[in-house]
Structures are given as structure tokens and as C-alpha cells.
Scaffold this motif. Structure first.
Motif, PDB file in Angstrom:
ATOM      1  N   SER A 166       0.826  -1.205   0.000  1.00  0.00           N
ATOM      2  CA  SER A 166       0.000   0.000   0.000  1.00  0.00           C
ATOM      3  C   SER A 166       0.860   1.255   0.000  1.00  0.00           C
ATOM      4  CB  SER A 166      -0.944  -0.004   1.207  1.00  0.00           C
ATOM      5  OG  SER A 166      -0.240   0.200   2.426  1.00  0.00           O
ATOM      6  N   ILE A 167       2.011   1.205   0.660  1.00  0.00           N
ATOM      7  CA  ILE A 167       2.934   2.343   0.655  1.00  0.00           C
ATOM      8  C   ILE A 167       3.521   2.533  -0.739  1.00  0.00           C
ATOM      9  CG2 ILE A 167       5.117   3.226   1.574  1.00  0.00           C
ATOM     10  CD1 ILE A 167       4.558   1.707   4.155  1.00  0.00           C
ATOM     11  N   ILE A 168       3.989   1.435  -1.344  1.00  0.00           N
ATOM     12  CA  ILE A 168       4.625   1.503  -2.658  1.00  0.00           C
ATOM     13  C   ILE A 168       3.640   1.981  -3.722  1.00  0.00           C
ATOM     14  CG2 ILE A 168       5.863   0.206  -4.422  1.00  0.00           C
ATOM     15  CD1 ILE A 168       7.366   0.515  -1.743  1.00  0.00           C
ATOM     16  N   VAL A 169       2.442   1.400  -3.743  1.00  0.00           N
ATOM     17  CA  VAL A 169       1.439   1.759  -4.736  1.00  0.00           C
ATOM     18  C   VAL A 169       1.060   3.232  -4.616  1.00  0.00           C
ATOM     19  CG1 VAL A 169      -0.958   1.391  -5.453  1.00  0.00           C
ATOM     20  CG2 VAL A 169       0.519  -0.574  -4.993  1.00  0.00           C
ATOM     21  N   SER A 170       0.914   3.699  -3.383  1.00  0.00           N
ATOM     22  CA  SER A 170       0.569   5.106  -3.162  1.00  0.00           C
ATOM     23  C   SER A 170       1.632   6.033  -3.747  1.00  0.00           C
ATOM     24  CB  SER A 170       0.397   5.373  -1.665  1.00  0.00           C
ATOM     25  OG  SER A 170       0.138   6.740  -1.418  1.00  0.00           O
ATOM     26  N   LYS A 171       2.898   5.683  -3.564  1.00  0.00           N
ATOM     27  CA  LYS A 171       3.987   6.505  -4.090  1.00  0.00           C
ATOM     28  C   LYS A 171       4.030   6.462  -5.624  1.00  0.00           C
ATOM     29  CE  LYS A 171       5.892   8.456  -0.563  1.00  0.00           C
ATOM     30  NZ  LYS A 171       5.947   9.939  -0.480  1.00  0.00           N
ATOM     31  N   GLN A 172       3.760   5.296  -6.179  1.00  0.00           N
ATOM     32  CA  GLN A 172       3.742   5.199  -7.644  1.00  0.00           C
ATOM     33  C   GLN A 172       2.605   6.023  -8.229  1.00  0.00           C
ATOM     34  OE1 GLN A 172       3.741   0.896  -8.343  1.00  0.00           O
ATOM     35  NE2 GLN A 172       5.892   0.993  -8.970  1.00  0.00           N
ATOM     36  N   ILE A 177       7.750   7.778  -7.193  1.00  0.00           N
ATOM     37  CA  ILE A 177       8.733   6.767  -7.596  1.00  0.00           C
ATOM     38  C   ILE A 177       8.288   6.200  -8.938  1.00  0.00           C
ATOM     39  CG2 ILE A 177       9.405   6.162  -5.230  1.00  0.00           C
ATOM     40  CD1 ILE A 177       7.702   3.634  -5.504  1.00  0.00           C
ATOM     41  N   GLY A 178       9.232   5.606  -9.666  1.00  0.00           N
ATOM     42  CA  GLY A 178       8.931   5.101 -10.988  1.00  0.00           C
ATOM     43  C   GLY A 178       7.953   3.949 -10.979  1.00  0.00           C
ATOM     44  N   ALA A 179       7.213   3.807 -12.044  1.00  0.00           N
ATOM     45  CA  ALA A 179       6.251   2.719 -12.185  1.00  0.00           C
ATOM     46  C   ALA A 179       6.737   1.656 -13.157  1.00  0.00           C
ATOM     47  CB  ALA A 179       4.902   3.278 -12.647  1.00  0.00           C
ATOM     48  N   LYS A 180       8.006   1.737 -13.560  1.00  0.00           N
ATOM     49  CA  LYS A 180       8.549   0.753 -14.499  1.00  0.00           C
ATOM     50  C   LYS A 180       8.545  -0.640 -13.882  1.00  0.00           C
ATOM     51  CE  LYS A 180      12.811  -0.473 -16.950  1.00  0.00           C
ATOM     52  NZ  LYS A 180      14.223  -0.074 -17.235  1.00  0.00           N
ATOM     53  N   ASN A 181       8.887  -0.731 -12.607  1.00  0.00           N
ATOM     54  CA  ASN A 181       8.892  -2.003 -11.898  1.00  0.00           C
ATOM     55  C   ASN A 181       7.591  -2.163 -11.111  1.00  0.00           C
ATOM     56  OD1 ASN A 181      11.719  -2.866 -12.498  1.00  0.00           O
ATOM     57  ND2 ASN A 181      12.208  -1.011 -11.365  1.00  0.00           N
ATOM     58  N   SER A 182       7.144  -3.399 -10.986  1.00  0.00           N
ATOM     59  CA  SER A 182       5.888  -3.652 -10.292  1.00  0.00           C
ATOM     60  C   SER A 182       6.027  -3.376  -8.801  1.00  0.00           C
ATOM     61  CB  SER A 182       5.433  -5.098 -10.499  1.00  0.00           C
ATOM     62  OG  SER A 182       6.254  -5.981  -9.751  1.00  0.00           O
TER      63      SER A 182
END
Length: 236
Positions: A166-172, A177-182
Motif C-alpha cells: 500500500s505504501i509503494i502503490v501510493s507513491k507510484q 517513484i517510478g512505475a517501471k517495476n511492479s
């Protein structure tokens, strides 16, 4: 600064469910579990996890060895019984905090707080933390069936990953942060760094939470920034 996590000793006093409205049989089962859990903690701290025996724990809890195995499959299960309630609370606090956190908080700060809570919990009683962390690694390489408390421990892992995702998705989504990597791969990277580093940190004679968190933060920052490879050095 992140809120401090209760030590295992403090947290244990708060983990038992209210018993006033339970029936006599249910209260009896809860009381036996409390005695077994307390006895396991005492024996592990006095003798060390490796030297402790389930028979000694049963005697300390004043229950038959067969009764002990109704509540925990083996010694590993007894260890997980001690820490499960505490870690459930750590997860609940993180989940509540994530619902209130501001998106503009730097990712490195969010990650440091996320894993730092677990560091502070483990630092509360290293003599229990070391075998608990080691037992999870050992279990991954065996085919032994899980006891109920060990199964509960592993069921929690998916919850941890979901919180981290949830933290990573929010930042993407915010373009921070980049969305190139899942998000799954990014979360897996940080989980791997944490699991490796927390085990190394716990091998210190007297692991200090602040020092362990600082090193973890340094490694996570390195993962975020990368090592600036020359062309061709990081082709996938």
C-alpha cells in the motif's frame, strides 16, 4: 519519530482477551493457554530456547504434557505463541497509521517507520527474538507440518506484504517513484533487505534498535538510489 513499540513483557499483560463474558469451559481453556504461554516465556529466558524442553514448560505451567500439545504442536509453536499476540498489535498499529499518513512523507521515512517498529519490538527481548527469527528461516527449509501458532505467524506475512504494498502503490500513483517495476517486486526487494538485515543485527551481543534501524535505512536508501551503473552493467 516513530512511536515506541511495547516490550514483550509489557505487551504480554495486554494480550489476553476479556474473560468476564466467557463460559466456564472457555475461561478454563484461556487460563491454561495463559499459563503455558507464561511458562514458555520463563523457561526460554532462563534456560535458552535450545536447552528448554516442552516437558519442563508443561511442568512449570502445571498441565499434562498432552494438554500442552493441544495448545502448541512443538517448541517452535510455543515460541510463536509468545510473540504472535504482540506482532498482531504491531501490524494493527501500522495499519491504522497508514490510514492517516500523509502522501508527501518521503518514502524512505515511511519504510524506516514501517520496519523500525519491528526492530523495536525484537530489541525488547533479544533472547526470544533470536530464536523466533531463526525458527522462521529454519522452517522454510523443512517439510514439517505447521502447528497452529506457527501457521498463525506465517498467515501474518501476507498482511505485512499488503501493508508494504500500500505504501509503494501510493507513491507510484503520486508519481514519487517510478512505475517501471511492479509494486510487488519493489515490496519484495525491501522485505528481502529487512529479513536479511534483521537477522544479522540480532546476532549482536546486545542489539540496539536505533543502530539497527540506521543501518537498515542506509541499505534501503541505497536500493532506492541505486549504484549508478555504467551502461551495460545492469541490463535485464
Amino acid at each position: 519519530m516513530p512511536a515506541s513499540t511495547p516490550s514483550p513483557q509489557t505487551a504480554t499483560a495486554k494480550t489476553e482477551a476479556p474473560v468476564a463474558k466467557l463460559g466456564l469451559r472457555a475461561r478454563g481453556k484461556l487460563e491454561k493457554r495463559r499459563r503455558i504461554k507464561q511458562a514458555a516465556r520463563e523457561v526460554f529466558l532462563e534456560k535458552g530456547y535450545d536447552a528448554a524442553t516442552t516437558r519442563e514448560i508443561a511442568e512449570r505451567a502445571e498441565v499434562a504434557i498432552g494438554t500442552l500439545f493441544v495448545y502448541a504442536k512443538d517448541k517452535r509453536d510455543l515460541l510463536m505463541m509468545i510473540i504472535n499476540d504482540d506482532l498482531d498489535r504491531v501490524n494493527a498499529e501500522l495499519s491504522e497509521e497508514l490510514g492517516q499518513i500523509q502522501d508527501d512523507a518521503p518514502l524512505i521515512d515511511q519504510l524506516t517507520n514501517f520496519f523500525g517498529r519491528r526492530y523495536r519490538y525484537w530489541a525488547g527481548e533479544p533472547r526470544l527474538a533470536r530464536p523466533a527469527v531463526q525458527a522462521t528461516f529454519d522452517f522454510l527449509s523443512t517439510s514439517t507440518s505447521q502447528g497452529p501458532e506457527t501457521a498463525r505467524f506465517y498467515a501474518r506475512r501476507s498482511q505485512i506484504v499488503e501493508l508494504l504494498l500500500s505504501i509503494i502503490v501510493s507513491k507510484q500513483k503520486a508519481g514519487k517513484i517510478g512505475a517501471k517495476n511492479s509494486a510487488d517486486d519493489i515490496a519484495a526487494l525491501f522485505m528481502t533487505i529487512y529479513l536479511t538485515e534483521v537477522r544479522r543485527w540480532l546476532n549482536d551481543d546486545s542489539p540496539q534498535a536505533d543502530l539497527g534501524i540506521a543501518r537498515l535505512r542506509k541499505l534501503m536508501a541505497l536500493a532506492l538510489c541505486g549504484v549508478a551503473p555504467a551502461p551495460g552493467e545492469a541490463d535485464i
